[in-house]
Design a protein around this motif. Structure first.
Motif, PDB file in Angstrom:
ATOM      1  N   LEU A  96     -16.694   3.054  -7.609  1.00 51.70           N
ATOM      2  CA  LEU A  96     -16.666   3.082  -5.989  1.00 51.70           C
ATOM      3  C   LEU A  96     -16.519   1.504  -5.686  1.00 51.70           C
ATOM      4  CD1 LEU A  96     -16.938   4.645  -3.331  1.00 51.70           C
ATOM      5  CD2 LEU A  96     -19.291   4.439  -3.671  1.00 51.70           C
ATOM      6  N   VAL A  97     -17.441   0.749  -6.277  1.00 52.37           N
ATOM      7  CA  VAL A  97     -17.574  -0.476  -5.969  1.00 52.37           C
ATOM      8  C   VAL A  97     -16.096  -1.353  -5.960  1.00 52.37           C
ATOM      9  CG1 VAL A  97     -18.782  -2.734  -6.394  1.00 52.37           C
ATOM     10  CG2 VAL A  97     -20.020  -0.745  -6.146  1.00 52.37           C
ATOM     11  N   LEU A  98     -15.609  -0.993  -7.309  1.00 57.95           N
ATOM     12  CA  LEU A  98     -14.305  -1.592  -7.498  1.00 57.95           C
ATOM     13  C   LEU A  98     -13.151  -1.060  -6.560  1.00 57.95           C
ATOM     14  CD1 LEU A  98     -14.272  -1.420 -11.544  1.00 57.95           C
ATOM     15  CD2 LEU A  98     -14.374  -3.205 -10.100  1.00 57.95           C
ATOM     16  N   PHE A 113     -13.626  -3.235  -3.404  1.00 59.37           N
ATOM     17  CA  PHE A 113     -13.322  -4.651  -3.698  1.00 59.37           C
ATOM     18  C   PHE A 113     -11.509  -4.543  -3.572  1.00 59.37           C
ATOM     19  CE2 PHE A 113     -17.385  -5.874  -5.535  1.00 59.37           C
ATOM     20  CZ  PHE A 113     -17.608  -6.586  -4.406  1.00 59.37           C
ATOM     21  N   ILE A 114     -10.814  -3.405  -3.914  1.00 58.62           N
ATOM     22  CA  ILE A 114      -9.496  -3.566  -3.917  1.00 58.62           C
ATOM     23  C   ILE A 114      -9.019  -3.170  -2.437  1.00 58.62           C
ATOM     24  CG2 ILE A 114      -7.457  -2.173  -4.982  1.00 58.62           C
ATOM     25  CD1 ILE A 114      -9.051  -2.039  -7.662  1.00 58.62           C
ATOM     26  N   GLU A 149      -6.683  -4.150   3.439  1.00 60.19           N
ATOM     27  CA  GLU A 149      -6.717  -3.774   4.704  1.00 60.19           C
ATOM     28  C   GLU A 149      -6.723  -5.015   5.471  1.00 60.19           C
ATOM     29  OE1 GLU A 149      -6.396  -1.139   7.805  1.00 60.19           O
ATOM     30  OE2 GLU A 149      -6.530  -0.547   5.955  1.00 60.19           O
ATOM     31  N   ILE A 150      -7.513  -5.965   5.272  1.00 62.83           N
ATOM     32  CA  ILE A 150      -7.641  -7.362   5.952  1.00 62.83           C
ATOM     33  C   ILE A 150      -6.099  -7.814   5.791  1.00 62.83           C
ATOM     34  CG2 ILE A 150      -8.533  -9.579   5.775  1.00 62.83           C
ATOM     35  CD1 ILE A 150     -11.183  -8.284   4.759  1.00 62.83           C
ATOM     36  N   ARG A 151      -5.583  -8.012   4.731  1.00 64.50           N
ATOM     37  CA  ARG A 151      -4.066  -8.545   4.632  1.00 64.50           C
ATOM     38  C   ARG A 151      -3.236  -7.819   5.407  1.00 64.50           C
ATOM     39  NH1 ARG A 151       0.519  -7.317   2.880  1.00 64.50           N
ATOM     40  NH2 ARG A 151      -0.358  -5.044   2.181  1.00 64.50           N
ATOM     41  N   HIS A 152      -3.188  -6.570   5.658  1.00 67.86           N
ATOM     42  CA  HIS A 152      -2.398  -5.794   6.475  1.00 67.86           C
ATOM     43  C   HIS A 152      -2.394  -6.079   7.929  1.00 67.86           C
ATOM     44  CE1 HIS A 152       0.220  -2.347   7.816  1.00 67.86           C
ATOM     45  NE2 HIS A 152      -0.767  -2.140   8.643  1.00 67.86           N
ATOM     46  N   ASN A 153      -3.877  -6.222   8.273  1.00 63.23           N
ATOM     47  CA  ASN A 153      -4.075  -6.664   9.810  1.00 63.23           C
ATOM     48  C   ASN A 153      -3.777  -7.905   9.974  1.00 63.23           C
ATOM     49  OD1 ASN A 153      -5.073  -4.225  10.353  1.00 63.23           O
ATOM     50  ND2 ASN A 153      -7.372  -4.660   9.950  1.00 63.23           N
ATOM     51  N   SER A 154      -3.903  -8.816   9.056  1.00 64.43           N
ATOM     52  CA  SER A 154      -3.360 -10.283   9.129  1.00 64.43           C
ATOM     53  C   SER A 154      -1.959 -10.303   9.191  1.00 64.43           C
ATOM     54  CB  SER A 154      -3.894 -11.204   8.100  1.00 64.43           C
ATOM     55  OG  SER A 154      -5.337 -11.326   7.945  1.00 64.43           O
TER      56      SER A 154
END
Length: 88
Positions: A16-18, A21-22, A27-32
């Protein structure tokens, strides 16, 4: 030694943690990327606008552009016409 239940819970938490992190940076890159495309569209609109005042909607945002040079030319032309016509 731990039981298989504890091992499976720990393994699930690690997975779940991995996954977080993936997925989250993606999602941040997509919004950017979407924000960058909107900014490029706005700059293209501002550079290619040929009207004294123009408003357009780009990706849900109202973008207004004014051309001070064209507005000044228009006002000076009106003043010159008034002067030639014997106004002021």
């Amino acid at each position: 030694m731990g039981s298989t239940l504890e091992a499976s819970i720990c393994f699930s938490l690690i997975i779940l943690v991995l996954a977080v992190f993936i997925v989250y940076p993606n999602e941040i890159r997509h919004n950017s990327v979407l924000q960058a495309k909107t900014a490029v569209s706005e700059m293209r609109f501002r550079l290619r606008s040929e009207k004294p005042v123009e408003v357009r909607e780009i990706d849900g945002h109202m973008v207004a552009d004014t051309s001070p040079e064209q507005i000044n030319t228009m006002i000076c032309g009106i003043i010159d016409c008034i002067k030639i016509g014997g106004g002021v």
